[in-house]
Design an enzyme around this catalytic site. Structure first.
Site, PDB file in Angstrom:
ATOM      1  N   ASP A 175      -3.820  -3.104   6.399  1.00 11.51           N
ATOM      2  CA  ASP A 175      -3.959  -2.590   7.756  1.00 11.51           C
ATOM      3  C   ASP A 175      -5.398  -2.609   8.260  1.00 11.51           C
ATOM      4  O   ASP A 175      -5.637  -2.513   9.456  1.00 11.51           O
ATOM      5  CB  ASP A 175      -3.402  -1.163   7.853  1.00 11.51           C
ATOM      6  N   ASP A 235      -9.028  -5.868   4.867  1.00  9.69           N
ATOM      7  CA  ASP A 235      -7.875  -6.409   4.149  1.00  9.69           C
ATOM      8  C   ASP A 235      -7.612  -7.861   4.523  1.00  9.69           C
ATOM      9  O   ASP A 235      -6.780  -8.521   3.899  1.00  9.69           O
ATOM     10  CB  ASP A 235      -6.610  -5.592   4.459  1.00  9.69           C
ATOM     11  N   ASP A 280       0.848  -1.180   0.000  1.00  9.26           N
ATOM     12  CA  ASP A 280       0.000   0.000   0.000  1.00  9.26           C
ATOM     13  C   ASP A 280       0.894   1.246   0.000  1.00  9.26           C
ATOM     14  O   ASP A 280       2.095   1.159   0.246  1.00  9.26           O
ATOM     15  CB  ASP A 280      -0.956   0.004   1.197  1.00  9.26           C
TER      16      ASP A 280
END
Length: 1025
Positions: free
Chosen positions: A712, A716, A463
């Protein structure tokens, strides 16, 4: 819209020491039972009617004065951009204090099935539970955490005696006892116990290091206990606890809402509502809209909960009195009392997690170990059979203890040397010690086999925010529309922000703190504003809206995505064109844009301008990406930002600019193979949602790649579980941490790349040891079986068990070796391992045969003064085998002092054995033909000069073996042998699966009320750019 000059003039009366507005009450009742933490405000109607009378130290500042005070007093702990200081002392537990700490002994199954008694939920919100009652309930329901299974240390120790390899050694013990060979039986038992003790202790020490770090990521909860409000670790909650659910915090357990925080008398109304609804179950999950509609609610919503990870709803859900809020969901608005109805494992999320964790994956590592162990067992049986056939021709008996050689002795010897008893222990210990190394890098390994997976990863999906970037937003160049004062725009932006100082959203936080640069704007918001209504950001409207009043005038302030806010206003075509052009320019420069607009009373919306936010790349990210690429690792960026921002970020990081919109993965007319090619070659994807992450991982795995995924959020978790190595980044939610294989406590991509290097070093240690141990087995099997058949001689069983013991003693320290790491993703390459090990074992056997051949010479050959055949062969075998680990570990790094010391100590001990002739059996059983040298000693002792000669000869043997090893490892054909093909393509299957994913089941009702179902192609909806 009132002219802007009027807005400025409205603040003029408060700039020269004028008294506070009349609506501000400077007194606070002592009996007020509000939260005394700084940053928490009263209700919308009350919090604007009180103000501090003690120079700002009292928590009951009015909303905007508290906000101004926060701006003035805020000090950024990370003012100098850099890595945070994560140093801390590792709290180690004494090895003998095995009873300390540990988790609840209840199993996951029993905890997830636990039903909270109804009378446990009748807790008073003023008093809460007593400490004694908490302890009583915890004994019944366990700790409030997703994984509470406690390992039984005794059973764990016993586990080191189980397994195919260890069973063979236990059979050897039985054979030795049956032959009344008490010494050999005792030594073998000692080897087994030594391996178990060392393995158990080192695993425990490594686990203690990891456990000490897990305290750093523990979730907190605010509860009422013993009549006082206090903060505790979330794992300490029990059903019936009164918790405080408030904005910006994660719900620490399934809970039923009681009443608003500022309404302590609301419990009576709550109890009346319970009676009216006849709620008897401690948990009322309501996911269907029909359920909500069937239950009338009392009053207004008291909190708004983001439960998108559970239900998939984009918007925060309003929750009313008696509604259930779920574990790991986040509170977006409001503050309320709730009673915990279920602990983590009995919660909705916990039950789901138990389904995932219930299927235990033995892992690729165990499969490899089983494969090697099984092959070695087959080889042992083959060599025993060969030795027995040779013995039949020499008329050897099955067992006659008084004779030197017999078939059972041969079998015992080959069982001892043919099965590496230390293989399971050393490899597991290496992983456990490796986990401790990773813990020092702030990486918590959830399961040891994740280290192997991380070492083999070739694609890292990362990410952007906080990993590639510094996660330190800053306001760059605000764009202001013609005729608008920038101070007014910044003031409106601050008004349209959350004012809960304790848990500010990063964007709201930087928007408010930017007022330091605009003193005039700060003065504006400090003068008599009152927030009537606040609607937080949601992904549908894509904006924040706040209704505020000032001197009786109502202002509706909006802040959000440029397109969403522009749609509210009545800008002219020219103004809209300029605005869009500026937004596009900001995006191309990597800036996130926030449009700001305001509406006075019921007048038209006025566009004020745009704030540009920039999250700079971390100072080390570009270098780290280059380093990762040098390690054969491809980094793909997955971000929720717009595609223009994603491309600019990739350009700044030299990551490549092949960035695509994530809709191309799920909603595209391309063929399956084309989509897989796109996913494989892309440098990143923009506007990514959790389902896109899962799709990326799945497509890359279908192409044969080992993929690591960072995440996070709670949503996810599926992609973290799906990936070969799920990585929960710093600040991840508990649910994401539970789904991940490795949890990082330090930010940035560099920590992940560093962990990959360490995992490859750990892998190299295991690979070196396995090559070494297979070569040792083959060395003695080849030499002993050939000597048994050709000359009817073997090394005595007493010395054989010491060879096995010395090999294990010397190489347990391999776990602490300073290994190198490969420049490409690692794989086991079993064909390569076996070929190299067979060659090394054959060379070792040849070296031993050459030395044995000299002992037939009349002058004694290698013997200088006196010596024993048994002890000389024993010493040569011990030295060459111990030094072989220096060959298989490679020559890129210097061996650690632990490894060198352990091997040198064992070598000295073996030399002492030879010097004194211990366990040599005197002259021993003569070979056929027998050695006739007069230098053979009767007591089995060997002189010091001969020992030195054997050392020199052994060194020469190892040098030849090292040269051979280097030549083999540099052969291209051998170097790539056994490597799996990555980027494998199956065009037909990829196209079939892609077409199936685009098929939908549609339902329609005809005019007569009949129903019809049929398959149809999913509609592709393209969003306007």
């Amino acid at each position: 819209m009132v002219p802007f000059s009027r807005k400025i003039k409205a603040f003029g009366g408060h700039q020269r020491g004028v008294a506070s507005p009349g609506y501000i009450d400077n007194t606070i009742e002592e009996s007020s039972e509000q939260d005394v933490e700084a940053g928490s405000f009263l209700t919308e109607t009350e919090r604007n009617n009180t103000i501090d009378s003690n120079h700002g130290d009292n928590p009951y500042l009015d909303e905007y004065r508290a906000l101004v005070r926060y701006v003035d007093t805020y000090r950024d702990a990370n003012a100098e951009v850099g890595e945070e200081d994560f140093s801390q002392e590792d709290q180690k537990r004494p090895w003998w204090a095995f009873w300390r700490g540990g988790k609840s002994g209840y199993t996951a199954a029993s905890l997830s099935d636990f039903e909270t008694p109804t009378d446990w939920l009748n807790t008073d919100i003023r008093d809460g539970l007593s400490s004694m009652e908490v302890e009583r309930r915890r004994k019944l329901c366990g700790w409030n955490e997703l994984s509470t299974e406690k390992e039984n240390m005794f059973l764990k120790f016993i586990g080191f005696f189980r397994g195919p390899v260890l069973y063979v050694m236990e059979v050897a013990v039985i054979i030795a006892l049956g032959m009344q060979d008490w010494l050999d039986a005792g030594i073998i038992i000692g080897i087994l116990i030594l391996n178990a003790v060392v393995g158990w202790y080192q695993e425990k020490q490594a686990a203690d290091v990891v456990a000490s770090l897990k305290g750093d990521i523990a979730m907190k909860a605010r509860v009422v206990r013993d009549g006082q409000e206090t903060e505790i670790k979330a794992r300490e909650l029990v059903p019936g606890d009164i918790i405080i659910v408030e904005e910006g915090h994660v719900v620490a357990g399934d809970a039923r809402l009681i009443c608003e925080y500022d309404n302590p008398n609301g419990q009576a109304q709550y109890e009346a509502e319970l009676t009216a609804q006849d709620i008897t179950s401690p948990r009322r999950e309501k996911f269907d809209e029909g359920d909500d509609e069937g239950t009338p609610h009392i009053g207004h919503a008291i909190v708004a909960i983001d439960q998108s990870a559970i239900t998939g709803e984009s918007l925060a859900v309003d929750k009313y009195m008696t509604d259930t809020v779920f574990y790991t969901t986040g509170c977006k608005r409001g503050k309320a009392y709730g009673v915990v109805t279920a602990g983590a494992q009995a919660s909705f999320v916990g039950k789901t997690a138990s389904l995932v964790q219930g299927a235990k994956d033995s892992g690729h590592f165990k499969a490899i170990m089983d494969s090697i162990g099984t092959t070695l067992l087959v080889l042992v049986v083959f060599w025993i059979l060969t030795a027995w056939i040779g013995g039949f021709y020499r008329n050897l008996h099955i067992t006659l203890p008084e004779e030197g050689n017999n078939l059972l002795t041969y079998a015992l010897i080959l069982l001892i040397i043919g099965v590496p008893v230390g293989l399971p222990v050393v490899t597991t210990t290496t992983l456990a010690v490796g986990a401790a190394y990773l813990a020092k890098e702030k990486a918590i390994v959830q399961k040891l086999t994740a280290i192997e997976s991380l070492a083999g990863v070739d694609i890292l999906c990362s990410d952007k925010t906080g990993t590639l970037t510094a996660n330190q937003l800053s306001v760059r160049e605000p764009f202001v529309m013609d005729g608008v004062d920038i101070n007014w725009m910044m003031a409106v932006a601050a008004l349209a922000s959350s004012h809960n100082i304790k848990s500010l959203d990063p964007i709201d936080k930087i928007t408010i703190l930017t007022l330091k640069r605009y003193p005039k704007a700060k003065e504006m918001i400090s003068e008599g504003w009152k927030t009537e209504k606040f609607i937080p950001f949601d992904p549908v409207s894509k904006r924040i809206t706040a209704v505020c009043t000032h001197q009786g005038v109502r202002y509706t302030c909006a802040k959000g995505a440029p397109k969403a806010v522009l749609a509210l206003t009545d800008c002219s075509e020219e103004q809209a064109s300029l605005f869009k052009e500026k937004a596009t320019e900001f995006a191309r420069r990597g800036f996130r844009s926030l449009a700001v607009a305001v509406q006075e009373e019921d007048g038209p919306w006025e566009m004020l301008g745009m704030i540009s936010l920039f999250d700079p790349p971390r100072s080390d990210t570009a270098q780290t990406i280059a380093e990762a690429q040098a390690l054969g690792l491809s980094v793909k960026m997955l971000t929720g930002d717009a595609i223009a921002i994603a491309k600019e970020t990739c350009r700044m990081l030299a990551l490549g600019t092949k960035v695509y919109n994530s809709d191309k993965l799920l909603h595209s007319d391309m063929a399956g193979t084309a989509i897989h090619d796109l996913c494989e070659r892309a440098d990143g994807f923009a506007e990514v949602f959790p389902e896109h992450k899962y799709q990326v991982v799945e497509m890359l795995q279908q192409r044969g790649h080992l993929t690591a995924m960072t995440g996070d959020g709670v949503n996810d978790a599926p992609s973290l579980k799906k990936s070969d190595c799920g990585i929960a980044v710093e600040g991840a939610t508990e649910a994401a941490q539970a789904a991940a294989d490795i949890v990082f406590l330090a930010p940035g991509l560099s920590t992940i790349v560093s962990a990959i290097k360490i995992s490859r070093q750990i892998f190299q240690r295991m690979k070196a040891y396995i090559q070494y141990r297979i070569a040792l087995c083959l060395h003695l099997e080849i030499y002993l079986v050939t000597s048994m058949i050709i000359i009817n001689e073997t090394i005595r069983a007493d010395l054989i068990v010491f060879l096995a013991l010395f090999a294990d003693l010397a190489t347990i320290a391999v776990a602490y070796d300073t290994a190198h790491y490969e420049k490409r993703p690692v794989e086991w390459q079993l064909p390569k391992i076996w070929i190299i090990s067979i060659v090394l074992g054959a060379l070792l056997a040849l070296g031993t045969w050459i030395l044995r051949g000299t002992l037939w010479l009349p002058d004694g050959g290698v013997i200088q003064q006196y010596g024993s055949v048994q002890e000389i062969i024993f010493l040569q075998v011990s030295l060459t085998e111990n030094w072989l680990i220096f060959v298989t570990r490679g020559f890129e790094t210097t061996p650690s002092w632990q490894l060198v010391s352990a091997i040198f100590g064992v070598d000295i001990l073996a030399s002492v054995f030879a010097g004194f002739g211990w366990f040599s059996g005197g002259e021993g059983t003569p070979s056929s033909p027998a050695s006739i040298s007069s230098k053979l000693s009767e007591n089995g002792a060997t002189d010091i000069v001969t020992i030195v000669v054997v050392w020199v000869y052994s060194i020469a043997c190892v040098i030849v073996i090292a040269i051979t090893y280097q030549v083999m490892t540099r052969m291209r054909s051998l170097n790539d042998l056994g490597r799996k093909k990555r980027s494998a393509q199956d065009t037909m299957m990829e196209n079939i699966l892609t077409h199936l994913s685009k098929v939908a089941l549609e339902h329609e009702r005809d005019e007569r009320g009949g129903e019809r179902f049929y398959l149809a192609h999913k509609q592709v909806v393209e969003e306007e750019e």
